[in-house]
Write an enzyme that holds these catalytic residues in place. Structure first.
Site, PDB file in Angstrom:
ATOM      1  CB  CYS A 135      15.832 -19.809  16.736  1.00  0.00           C
ATOM      2  SG  CYS A 135      15.791 -19.654  18.535  1.00  0.00           S
TER       3      CYS A 135
ATOM      4  CG  PHE B  85      20.895 -20.108  21.470  1.00  0.00           C
ATOM      5  CD1 PHE B  85      21.047 -18.813  21.020  1.00  0.00           C
ATOM      6  CD2 PHE B  85      20.268 -20.295  22.697  1.00  0.00           C
ATOM      7  CE1 PHE B  85      20.588 -17.730  21.745  1.00  0.00           C
ATOM      8  CE2 PHE B  85      19.802 -19.226  23.441  1.00  0.00           C
ATOM      9  CZ  PHE B  85      19.964 -17.937  22.968  1.00  0.00           C
TER      10      PHE B  85
ATOM     11  CG  HIS C   1      16.661 -14.865  13.181  1.00  0.00           C
ATOM     12  ND1 HIS C   1      15.743 -15.879  13.354  1.00  0.00           N
ATOM     13  CD2 HIS C   1      17.466 -14.884  14.278  1.00  0.00           C
ATOM     14  CE1 HIS C   1      15.986 -16.490  14.511  1.00  0.00           C
ATOM     15  NE2 HIS C   1      17.010 -15.908  15.092  1.00  0.00           N
TER      16      HIS C   1
ATOM     17  CD  GLU D 156      18.322 -11.172   9.986  1.00  0.00           C
ATOM     18  OE1 GLU D 156      17.695 -11.840   9.134  1.00  0.00           O
ATOM     19  OE2 GLU D 156      17.896 -10.973  11.139  1.00  0.00           O
TER      20      GLU D 156
ATOM     21  CG  HIS E  38      12.523 -15.888  18.623  1.00  0.00           C
ATOM     22  ND1 HIS E  38      12.262 -16.829  17.649  1.00  0.00           N
ATOM     23  CD2 HIS E  38      13.875 -15.883  18.779  1.00  0.00           C
ATOM     24  CE1 HIS E  38      13.394 -17.344  17.230  1.00  0.00           C
ATOM     25  NE2 HIS E  38      14.385 -16.803  17.898  1.00  0.00           N
TER      26      HIS E  38
ATOM     27  CE  LYS F 157      12.284 -14.771  15.123  1.00  0.00           C
ATOM     28  NZ  LYS F 157      12.533 -14.856  13.667  1.00  0.00           N
TER      29      LYS F 157
END
Length: 413
Positions: free
Chosen positions: A162, A400, A303, A314, A341, A336
């Site tokens: 991502c 990831f 994010h 975050e 996402h 998002k």
């Protein structure tokens, strides 16, 4: 080193298939999240997705080529056409050997994999398409874009889950700065809203299930009742140019890209490090490269995936970097909440949102923010867009594998 500016942007998403409609939807707090229609999800736990409903690849490529290419590559080419037009560029103006393409994807041709595996099982290996491999590989979007543009400069795909879109833009920035190209089309594309994609992420218990009956409320970054991310599809491509090249042709400049950094948590394959050490380092490195005081950043496009772990870690990282300013002046939002996402394309469309925020002086909101989480206690610009001066904006993305990316854009004017 050479200064790098953003002169064009193309977006294909569930809330708009060009930069202006996408941005208008973000400002309006419009959600593109619905019940999936492209496959049967009745036996899958999560039943919400951010699907593009009105996309025809034959608007951008020959029908035969459209059939041969995966949806993720089709979306990437469409976004590139949008960016080319938005930059007021023609193919004839591009110098082939000085024009590059860096388009990332976290997964690549997921739809192709699913369909060809079904063909293999049901009809045997001789019926598997000879176009399967070139259609599914994660670098092929950059290849077909280069063919379309005649771009013979640097061309590769960034694959960092991502963070792919942000890393692609950041690496394009560095390549232009060191003189490898004058113009690079950079961003990301993803089309993993498929039955197998949903099955895999649902098995990980990473996706939202609480709002299956009310999809538009499912993506709720930083809200106490968030329960997972909502998968989206789409593409974002930005035109990065040397300042000299842009000024020579009288281009409109959205913003200047002045900082980029990449780090890794080296902690866990899917879960972010709760100490937020590496994301903190990533933001600090980008800020140091940009030579900025921390309180000069007006807006952070987070994010903000709407998962319990990500939003909490975050927030911790933002506090680590910005100290008291994190709670007293810094504006943070997660788009998002509206787009879902987009995995490898997330960083690209979110970089575009940062550039538009700088251009128009508007912060897009975090929608579905209803109940504060004590662990997430910053100004997330809840539910409604906010007029504000934005001289500097930061975009964060993580993926990831522990990958982190931070980009910093500054008002050029």
């Amino acid at each position: 080193m050479t200064r790098v500016v953003i002169t064009g942007m193309g977006v294909v998403s569930s809330i708009g298939n060009d930069i202006n409609s996408y941005w208008t939807s973000l400002k309006a707090g419009k959600s593109g999240i619905t019940t999936p229609t492209s496959f049967d999800c009745s036996d899958i736990a999560s039943k919400v997705a951010s699907e593009i409903k009105d996309f025809n690849p034959e608007d951008f490529m020959d029908p035969k080529e459209a059939r041969r290419n995966d949806r993720y590559a089709q979306l990437a080419l469409a976004a590139t056409h949008g960016a080319l037009k938005d930059a007021n560029l023609t193919r004839e103006q591009l110098v082939p050997k000085r024009t590059g393409v860096l388009v990332g994807s976290g997964i690549g041709g997921m739809d192709t994999i699913e369909k060809q595996m079904t063909t293999l099982i049901e009809r045997g290996p001789r019926r598997v398409s000879p176009f399967m491999i070139p259609s599914l590989i994660a670098n092929i979007a950059g290849g077909i874009i280069a063919i379309d543009l005649g771009a013979k400069g640097p061309n590769f795909s960034v694959v960092s889950a991502c963070a792919s879109g942000s890393h692609a833009i950041g690496e394009a920035f560095e390549m232009i700065r060191r003189g490898a190209a004058d113009v690079i089309f950079a961003g990301g594309s993803e089309a993993a809203v498929t039955r197998i994609g949903f099955a895999g992420f649902s098995s990980m218990k990473a996706m939202s299930t609480k709002f299956n009956d009310d999809p538009s409320r499912a993506s709720r970054p930083f809200d106490k009742n968030r329960d997972g991310f909502v998968m989206g599809e789409g593409s974002g491509v930005l035109v990065l140019e040397t300042l000299e090249n842009a000024q020579k042709r009288g281009a409109r400049i959205y913003a200047e890209l002045i900082g980029y950094a990449a780090t890794c948590d080296a902690f866990h394959v899917t879960t972010p490090d709760t100490s937020s050490e590496s994301l903190t380092e990533c933001m600090n490195l980008a800020l140091d490269q940009a030579k900025l005081e921390r309180n000069s950043v007006n807006y952070v496009n987070a994010h903000g995936t709407s998962t319990p772990y990500n939003d909490r870690s975050e927030t911790t990282a933002l506090k680590n970097v910005y100290s008291d300013y994190a709670k007293n002046g810094l504006m943070v939002s997660s788009t998002k909440s509206m787009t879902g996402h987009l995995l490898g394309a997330a960083g690209a469309i979110e970089a575009a949102a940062c550039c538009k925020a700088i251009e128009e002086g508007v912060i897009p909101p975090t929608i579905n923010y209803e109940e504060p989480d004590p662990d997430c206690d910053l100004d997330y610009v809840p539910n409604e867009a906010r007029d504000a001066t934005v001289n500097v904006a930061m975009s964060n993305n993580s993926g990831f594998g522990g990958h982190n990316a931070s980009l910093i854009f500054r008002n050029f004017n």
